[in-house]
Design a protein around this motif. Structure first.
Motif, short mmCIF file in Angstrom:
data_model
loop_
_atom_site.label_atom_id
_atom_site.label_comp_id
_atom_site.label_asym_id
_atom_site.label_seq_id
_atom_site.Cartn_x
_atom_site.Cartn_y
_atom_site.Cartn_z
N GLU A 86 0.80 -1.30 0.21
CA GLU A 86 -0.01 -0.12 -0.11
C GLU A 86 0.90 1.33 -0.04
O GLU A 86 0.22 2.37 -0.27
N LEU A 87 2.10 1.08 0.16
CA LEU A 87 3.13 2.26 0.71
C LEU A 87 3.24 3.11 -0.87
O LEU A 87 3.17 2.63 -1.82
N PRO A 88 3.29 4.70 -0.76
CA PRO A 88 3.36 5.28 -1.81
C PRO A 88 4.69 4.98 -2.53
O PRO A 88 5.73 4.40 -1.98
N GLU A 89 4.49 4.87 -3.91
CA GLU A 89 5.65 4.64 -4.65
C GLU A 89 7.10 5.31 -4.40
O GLU A 89 8.19 4.64 -4.40
N ASN A 90 7.09 6.29 -3.94
CA ASN A 90 8.29 7.20 -3.60
C ASN A 90 8.75 7.25 -2.17
O ASN A 90 9.49 8.19 -1.50
N TRP A 91 8.15 6.21 -1.36
CA TRP A 91 8.52 5.94 -0.03
C TRP A 91 9.93 5.90 0.18
O TRP A 91 10.45 6.51 0.94
N ASN A 92 10.65 4.88 -0.59
CA ASN A 92 12.08 4.81 -0.52
C ASN A 92 12.96 6.02 -0.46
O ASN A 92 14.27 6.03 -0.11
N GLY A 93 12.49 7.03 -1.29
CA GLY A 93 13.10 8.36 -1.44
C GLY A 93 13.29 8.90 -0.05
O GLY A 93 14.39 9.96 -0.01
N LEU A 94 12.63 8.68 0.93
CA LEU A 94 12.89 9.38 2.18
C LEU A 94 13.49 8.24 3.13
O LEU A 94 14.07 8.52 4.07
N ALA A 95 13.68 7.15 2.71
CA ALA A 95 14.28 6.18 3.71
C ALA A 95 15.79 5.90 3.30
O ALA A 95 16.37 4.93 3.49
N THR A 96 16.37 6.68 2.29
CA THR A 96 17.80 6.56 1.90
C THR A 96 18.82 6.48 2.95
O THR A 96 19.96 5.73 2.46
N PHE A 149 2.57 1.40 9.05
CA PHE A 149 3.37 2.39 8.35
C PHE A 149 2.73 3.69 8.02
O PHE A 149 1.51 3.74 7.70
N ILE A 150 3.20 4.80 8.36
CA ILE A 150 2.77 6.01 8.51
C ILE A 150 3.26 6.85 7.32
O ILE A 150 4.54 6.96 7.36
N GLY A 151 2.38 7.33 6.54
CA GLY A 151 2.74 8.54 5.54
C GLY A 151 2.17 9.72 6.10
O GLY A 151 1.39 9.89 6.54
N LEU A 152 3.21 10.85 5.82
CA LEU A 152 2.72 12.28 6.32
C LEU A 152 2.91 13.14 4.84
O LEU A 152 3.85 13.10 4.41
N PHE A 153 1.95 13.84 4.77
CA PHE A 153 1.58 14.59 3.39
C PHE A 153 1.49 16.04 3.74
O PHE A 153 0.76 16.46 4.80
N LYS A 154 2.25 16.86 2.81
CA LYS A 154 2.15 18.19 3.03
C LYS A 154 1.55 18.65 1.28
O LYS A 154 2.48 18.50 0.36
N ASP A 155 0.27 19.19 1.36
CA ASP A 155 -0.18 19.49 0.07
C ASP A 155 0.00 18.30 -0.91
O ASP A 155 0.53 18.38 -2.08
N SER A 156 -0.30 17.01 -0.51
CA SER A 156 -0.47 15.94 -1.37
C SER A 156 0.77 15.47 -1.47
O SER A 156 0.92 14.19 -2.27
N GLU A 157 1.86 16.00 -0.96
CA GLU A 157 3.18 15.41 -1.27
C GLU A 157 3.74 14.69 -0.30
O GLU A 157 3.70 15.28 0.88
N LEU A 158 4.37 13.70 -0.09
CA LEU A 158 5.01 12.62 0.88
C LEU A 158 6.09 13.52 1.76
O LEU A 158 7.28 13.58 0.78
N THR A 162 17.69 -0.06 18.83
CA THR A 162 17.98 1.21 19.81
C THR A 162 18.34 2.24 18.89
O THR A 162 19.21 2.03 17.83
N GLY A 163 17.83 3.37 18.98
CA GLY A 163 18.28 4.54 18.58
C GLY A 163 16.88 4.99 17.58
O GLY A 163 16.13 4.60 17.46
N GLN A 164 16.91 6.15 17.08
CA GLN A 164 15.96 6.78 16.19
C GLN A 164 15.73 6.22 14.96
O GLN A 164 16.42 6.70 13.79
N ASN A 165 14.88 5.37 14.85
CA ASN A 165 14.47 4.54 13.88
C ASN A 165 12.96 4.76 13.61
O ASN A 165 12.28 4.10 12.80
N ALA A 166 12.56 5.76 13.98
CA ALA A 166 10.99 6.10 14.07
C ALA A 166 10.41 6.67 12.72
O ALA A 166 9.61 6.11 12.46
N PHE A 167 11.20 7.65 12.54
CA PHE A 167 10.81 8.49 11.22
C PHE A 167 12.07 9.19 10.30
O PHE A 167 13.01 8.98 10.84
N ALA A 168 11.69 9.45 9.29
CA ALA A 168 12.54 10.27 8.26
C ALA A 168 11.66 11.37 7.68
O ALA A 168 10.56 11.17 7.53
N TYR A 169 12.32 12.51 7.11
CA TYR A 169 11.53 13.39 6.79
C TYR A 169 12.38 14.42 5.63
O TYR A 169 13.53 14.27 5.85
#
Length: 382
Positions: A15-25, A50-59, A108-115
């Motif tokens: 279900e994830l957006p196609e460009n998800w991995n662009g923020l997980a590099t 899995f959580i997607g956060l969008f601003k003006d329809s952009e991930l 252990t560590g900040q593996n919660a999010f990327a932006y």
């Protein structure tokens, strides 16, 4: 006033957006391949979203959540037999059996999010507060009441962003530190590490290596992992069951699935004595950082052969030889990790109980159950 981010909650990688991995590099633990590992082999008491956060329809942000159902655990860990352990077990069973984690409880560590650079850190944290509320509704509709919501493993420099995002009503806690091993640029081989040790710790290194004579270390491929799966799980489970505290146990197929999906990024090393698998450790390549993962061993042989200490030395040697910049040794066994050169990094989390009355005593109970660990930090390079 900034416009709130739009939140989407996903149940599966498909279900994830196609460009998800662009923020997980920069973090493999937010990549689609790793999230697929969780989808296929998460612990039986863990529900992942899995959580997607969008601003003006952009991930613009991605994140992970895990709900732990502690009612499904037969044991929280059997090492300690005391009144405090009994109180802890009752507390978690009755008041905290459903814990929603924004982040990854398996590392252990900040593996919660990327932006992306289009938003600021406090914006994504504010968005994750909203995501947590949506998740609580999702679980409520399934008949699961979330007792505690927690945001885990953030370094001190993130505290200001949490304040900006309105977390003042959450209890801020500090678990055991994350043990980090920084590798100087001028170290090119294990020999550089050995030469940097003081005499006392060089002697410790030599003693450990001598004790391990007769033990064969093998890099294991997928077929090897499948072949030894039963033994591997037994060795893992023995160590996990004797830990101070557990909130999950791995699925039996976890290492197999990890190797299938992450391939060369996931390293599995077996330790053999007279042809018998007596221990293993695992490593995950995460850019320039090496993450240590789960291990297992036969405890009687571990003591005799100083197997755990030798595993730590092997992890250091491999990471130096392959040009990594840092090793994340995670928490637990702080003193022995310190003795090989790892340094503690204080980590913080934020938590809130859904029951207002329970929330008032939550901090006191937490401090009672998890007092500050007293340990002696070592410096093997002086």
């Amino acid at each position: 006033m900034k416009t709130p981010l739009h939140i989407e909650i996903y149940n599966s990688v498909a279900e994830l957006p196609e460009n998800w991995n662009g923020l997980a590099t920069e973090n493999v633990f937010l990549s689609k391949k790793y999230l697929k590992v969780l989808e296929l082999s998460a612990p039986s008491n863990m529900h992942c979203h899995f959580i997607g956060l969008f601003k003006d329809s952009e991930l613009v942000g991605i994140a992970i959540s895990q709900l732990l159902d502690l009612n499904k655990l037969a044991s929280f860990g059997e090492r300690d037999k005391c009144v405090k352990t009994a109180v802890r077990n009752v507390f978690f069973n009755k008041l905290c059996s459903h814990i929603l984690i924004i982040g990854n409880n398996m590392f252990t560590g900040q593996n919660a999010f990327a932006y992306s650079n289009q938003i600021e850190k406090f914006e994504i944290l504010s968005g994750l507060k909203s995501a947590a509320e949506k998740l609580k509704e999702i679980f409520k509709n399934k008949g699961l009441k979330v007792h505690v919501t927690t945001y885990k493993d953030f370094p001190e420099e993130d505290i200001a962003a949490f304040s900006q995002a309105g977390f003042q009503d959450h209890f801020r806690y500090s678990p055991q530190p994350n043990m980090l091993f920084d590798i100087p640029d001028y170290w090119k081989s294990e020999q550089n590490y050995i030469e940097a040790l003081s005499k006392k710790y060089r002697d410790q290194y030599k003693r450990a290596r001598k004790k391990a004579q007769g033990v064969e270390k093998r890099k294991m491929n997928l077929n090897d992992i499948i072949h030894y799966e039963e033994t591997i799980y037994d060795l893992y489970y023995h160590v996990a069951q004797n830990a101070h505290f557990n909130t999950f146990f791995l699925a039996k197929n976890h290492f197999r699935v990890f190797k299938e999906l992450l391939q060369d990024k996931f390293l599995f090393y077996g330790y053999f004595l007279e042809g018998k698998l007596i221990g293993f450790n695992t490593l995950i390549k995460n850019g320039a950082v090496m993450d240590t993962y789960f291990l297992g061993y036969d405890d009687s042989i571990q003591r005799e052969k100083m197997l755990y200490l030798n595993m730590l030395y092997d992890m250091v040697a491999y990471s130096i030889n392959k040009g990594f910049k840092e090793i994340i040794f995670a928490r637990t066994a702080l003193e022995i990790k310190s003795s090989i050169g790892a340094k503690p990094q204080k980590m913080y989390g934020y938590a809130k109980h859904s029951n207002a009355i329970a929330d008032l005593v939550f901090e006191k109970v937490y401090c009672y159950l998890e007092p500050e660990i007293v340990w002696k930090e070592r410096n093997p390079f002086q």
